[in-house]
Design an enzyme around this catalytic site. Sequence first.
Site, PDB file in Angstrom:
ATOM      1  N   HIS A  50       0.830  -1.204   0.000  1.00 54.34           N
ATOM      2  CA  HIS A  50       0.000   0.000   0.000  1.00 54.34           C
ATOM      3  C   HIS A  50       0.864   1.253   0.000  1.00 54.34           C
ATOM      4  O   HIS A  50       1.245   1.743   1.068  1.00 54.34           O
ATOM      5  CB  HIS A  50      -0.900  -0.007   1.233  1.00 54.34           C
ATOM      6  CG  HIS A  50      -1.779  -1.216   1.326  1.00 54.34           C
ATOM      7  ND1 HIS A  50      -1.304  -2.446   1.742  1.00 54.34           N
ATOM      8  CD2 HIS A  50      -3.100  -1.384   1.057  1.00 54.34           C
ATOM      9  CE1 HIS A  50      -2.298  -3.325   1.712  1.00 54.34           C
ATOM     10  NE2 HIS A  50      -3.396  -2.710   1.305  1.00 54.34           N
ATOM     11  N   HIS A 281      -4.097   3.320  -3.363  1.00 47.59           N
ATOM     12  CA  HIS A 281      -4.258   2.747  -2.018  1.00 47.59           C
ATOM     13  C   HIS A 281      -3.466   1.450  -1.822  1.00 47.59           C
ATOM     14  O   HIS A 281      -2.638   1.377  -0.923  1.00 47.59           O
ATOM     15  CB  HIS A 281      -5.747   2.494  -1.723  1.00 47.59           C
ATOM     16  CG  HIS A 281      -5.962   1.555  -0.584  1.00 47.59           C
ATOM     17  ND1 HIS A 281      -5.965   1.966   0.727  1.00 47.59           N
ATOM     18  CD2 HIS A 281      -6.129   0.197  -0.551  1.00 47.59           C
ATOM     19  CE1 HIS A 281      -6.129   0.905   1.507  1.00 47.59           C
ATOM     20  NE2 HIS A 281      -6.238  -0.167   0.758  1.00 47.59           N
ATOM     21  N   GLU A 431     -17.763  -3.798  24.818  1.00 52.32           N
ATOM     22  CA  GLU A 431     -16.929  -4.991  24.962  1.00 52.32           C
ATOM     23  C   GLU A 431     -15.727  -4.963  24.015  1.00 52.32           C
ATOM     24  O   GLU A 431     -14.611  -5.326  24.389  1.00 52.32           O
ATOM     25  CB  GLU A 431     -17.744  -6.270  24.697  1.00 52.32           C
ATOM     26  CG  GLU A 431     -18.864  -6.512  25.698  1.00 52.32           C
ATOM     27  CD  GLU A 431     -20.130  -5.717  25.394  1.00 52.32           C
ATOM     28  OE1 GLU A 431     -20.199  -5.064  24.326  1.00 52.32           O
ATOM     29  OE2 GLU A 431     -21.063  -5.742  26.222  1.00 52.32           O
ATOM     30  N   HIS A 493     -28.705 -14.814  25.601  1.00 59.98           N
ATOM     31  CA  HIS A 493     -27.611 -14.625  26.554  1.00 59.98           C
ATOM     32  C   HIS A 493     -26.877 -15.925  26.883  1.00 59.98           C
ATOM     33  O   HIS A 493     -25.926 -15.902  27.655  1.00 59.98           O
ATOM     34  CB  HIS A 493     -28.165 -14.012  27.847  1.00 59.98           C
ATOM     35  CG  HIS A 493     -28.458 -12.546  27.729  1.00 59.98           C
ATOM     36  ND1 HIS A 493     -29.197 -12.023  26.695  1.00 59.98           N
ATOM     37  CD2 HIS A 493     -28.099 -11.487  28.504  1.00 59.98           C
ATOM     38  CE1 HIS A 493     -29.284 -10.711  26.841  1.00 59.98           C
ATOM     39  NE2 HIS A 493     -28.617 -10.360  27.932  1.00 59.98           N
TER      40      HIS A 493
HETATM   41  C1  LIG Z   1     -11.509  -4.413   9.952  1.00 57.95           C
HETATM   42  C2  LIG Z   1     -10.993  -4.257   8.560  1.00 57.95           C
HETATM   43  N1  LIG Z   1     -11.831  -4.314   7.530  1.00 57.95           N
HETATM   44  C3  LIG Z   1     -11.381  -4.228   6.264  1.00 57.95           C
HETATM   45  C4  LIG Z   1     -10.049  -4.071   6.013  1.00 57.95           C
HETATM   46  C5  LIG Z   1      -9.527  -4.029   4.587  1.00 57.95           C
HETATM   47  N2  LIG Z   1      -9.078  -2.658   4.299  1.00 57.95           N
HETATM   48  C6  LIG Z   1      -7.796  -2.301   4.341  1.00 57.95           C
HETATM   49  S1  LIG Z   1      -7.580  -0.671   4.138  1.00 57.95           S
HETATM   50  C7  LIG Z   1      -9.233  -0.414   3.954  1.00 57.95           C
HETATM   51  C8  LIG Z   1      -9.835   0.946   3.792  1.00 57.95           C
HETATM   52  C9  LIG Z   1      -8.948   1.901   3.154  1.00 57.95           C
HETATM   53  O1  LIG Z   1      -9.360   3.201   3.378  1.00 57.95           O
HETATM   54  P1  LIG Z   1      -8.640   4.095   4.428  1.00 57.95           P
HETATM   55  O2  LIG Z   1      -8.755   3.499   5.761  1.00 57.95           O
HETATM   56  O3  LIG Z   1      -9.167   5.471   4.257  1.00 57.95           O
HETATM   57  O4  LIG Z   1      -7.124   4.029   4.025  1.00 57.95           O
HETATM   58  P2  LIG Z   1      -6.411   4.758   2.804  1.00 57.95           P
HETATM   59  O5  LIG Z   1      -7.057   4.260   1.557  1.00 57.95           O
HETATM   60  O6  LIG Z   1      -6.612   6.198   3.003  1.00 57.95           O
HETATM   61  O7  LIG Z   1      -5.002   4.328   2.924  1.00 57.95           O
HETATM   62  C10 LIG Z   1      -9.924  -1.607   4.037  1.00 57.95           C
HETATM   63  C11 LIG Z   1     -11.397  -1.740   3.874  1.00 57.95           C
HETATM   64  C12 LIG Z   1      -9.194  -4.030   7.130  1.00 57.95           C
HETATM   65  N3  LIG Z   1      -7.877  -3.913   6.999  1.00 57.95           N
HETATM   66  N4  LIG Z   1      -9.680  -4.094   8.388  1.00 57.95           N
END
Ligand SMILES: Cc1ncc(C[n+]2csc(CCOP(=O)(O)OP(=O)(O)O)c2C)c(N)n1
Length: 685
Positions: A50, A281, A431, A493
């Site tokens: 990334h 990204h 939690e 529960h």
């Molecule tokens: C709990 C979770 N869900 C999904 C992902 C997969 N994932 C990695 S980055 C991302 C989103 C990217 O957007 P952002 O957080 O704004 O990061 P940017 O593109 O700005 O680097 C997702 C959905 C993850 N790492 N963790």
Amino acid sequence: MSANASSTVAVAPFGRRGQAAASSAVGHARMANAIRALAMDAVEQAKSGHPGMPMGMADVATVLFKQFLKFDPADSAWPDRDRFVISAGHGSMLIYALLYLTGYPAMTIDEIKRFRQLGSLTPGHPEYGHTPGVETTTGPLGQGLANAVGMAIAEKHLAAAFGKEVVDHKTYVIASDGDLMEGVSHEAIALAGHLKLNKLIVLFDDNGISIDGALSLSDSVDQVKRFEACGWNAARIDGHDPQAIASAIANAKKSDRPVLIACKTKIGYGAPTKVGSEKAHGSPLGADEIKGARDNLAWKHAPFEVPADVLSAWRKAGERSKGAHTEWSKRLAALEDGQRAEFERRMKGELPQQAIADAVRKAKESLASTPKDIATRSSSEIALEALIPAVPEMIGGSADLTGSNNTRTKAMQAITAADFSGRFIHYGVREHGMAATMNGMALRGGIIPYSGTFLVFSDYARPAIRLAALMGIRVIHVMTHDSIGLGEDGPTHQPVEHLAALRAIPNLLVFRPCDAVETIECWQLALENKHRPSVLALTRQNLPQLRRALNADNRCAAGAYEIEPADGKADVSLFATGSEVSVAIEARKLLAAKSVAARVVSVPCFELLAEAPEPQRHAVIGSAKVNVGVEAAVRQGWDAVIGSNGAFIGMSSFGASAPYKDLYKKFGITAEAVADAAMRKLGKG
Ligand SMILES: Cc1ncc(C[n+]2csc(CCOP(=O)(O)OP(=O)(O)O)c2C)c(N)n1
């Protein structure tokens, strides 16, 4: 600090700053561009990763590391270092580049070149315990932010315990849109705001982009307003303007509450066509785009090459806190002897062994002389009454079920915004936030956090429990109301699959003690396991004290042991956990009345049994003709104990709402059913 009224902040085009800086000595931009270049080169070489986030947040990170962060690359375990959490773990190349540039000895340029390769110090997402300088494992979005809340709580508590001379640091977090969209972030920021954690500073990568594209596809939250509503200070800045970044951080350091700095950035800053788009990204930029980025940033150097002057400017930044470190060491040395030894013990995570042994022995002696037929949640409270004074690093809590979980002893004071010296946290109905915060407290060091909730809500905490197991950290979850035995609250529960689901997590110990004595033994084991988390599954309903004779040994340490031998050679082995051990003991009597010899084995911890030496395991499993397992939960996982041929008495559906004795009858978890199953297996049924 107040929020900038405008929700948009103009961001200067990268060409100007990049070019201007190239002509100066080693200005901010060349240092930041070194991060960008390493990130794009490493991702390109790995053919995965990334690049966008590190390129976008390079300016913020450069200002933070060059001017503010208190850290010493020569000692990544310095207890009073500022904590730096990269919650957006997918941007791992940002922290790897920073560790290399600032001079962490293990993080060589070769490790950067081996990004995402087997055994490298640069795995896909940052891994705690693997890479020196990485404070927590991140990747599952939202977790790092919640961990940071725990780190900031830990700092405040330890400062109250040991004084500002030796505990006085900040916790900085880089969080992305994804981090802030995850639900756990809300639990964490609400708690942080409530506790006024003013040493927590979140640098939000406000780039408006996530994987699917523009954030506007799925989100329209005003994060500044949201954080303010949670009791934070918040500001918006241009995340590519070093002066704006520096003055925002300087302001944040003076805040009386936690601070969000929304840094307007461009993902993939420098990339000619992919900048500001989801295309930057999560995939390599490609050769042409990288060439264009090098031109834009006036970065003339070969892949992985950081020119000597830039590297030396970065190394100087890495040396910046040496003086502070030396001064801190002097202040530590000046502490009164006992206080210093205690501080050092706690920072190393070493237990007060003798005090624990004495506490456990006394509690067992008392139970031997005055047996108690009580719920294991109450037994746990007795264990805590003994352990809390002996183990000052234990910090308890509950997700709004304090009276039901029995996790607060009489003498414990609550931690509040005004006074962090207490040892109990009212986490609220959170939690997930609780479990992730606990991870941060354990990671900060000097604290053993334990929690309370119902076992059925382990599902709500599971992502953080999994990460605790992955990181190998000591957090202890007290989870009461552990079966249909909770009765009238009904199937919503009543956990059925939760023990199996928790046992499926590697490196997690799941304890289900059968009485008051086992409960204190399991507590002792949970504390002694420094490198893994534990769950204590405890009953709501009363149970007979089965262990009446005083036993100095911790019998639960074997994972399973014969609690009731057979009369003569056993035809049947009955294996049970928790509340069902007494059911098995009743069944043994019924079988004896039919001239069938049965032994009863209590299995308080599958994981410890599985790792016991083979002869010991073999001996406790035994070689009776018939094995029967009894647990008021699903069978999954039990075959490892009773074999696929064994009979199992437990649950195969959800429970129901009724007094618990009626439920045990309805679902057939009775001594009669156990005895009948054994007889049928023996061919006598
Ligand atoms: C709990 C979770 N869900 C999904 C992902 C997969 N994932 C990695 S980055 C991302 C989103 C990217 O957007 P952002 O957080 O704004 O990061 P940017 O593109 O700005 O680097 C997702 C959905 C993850 N790492 N963790």
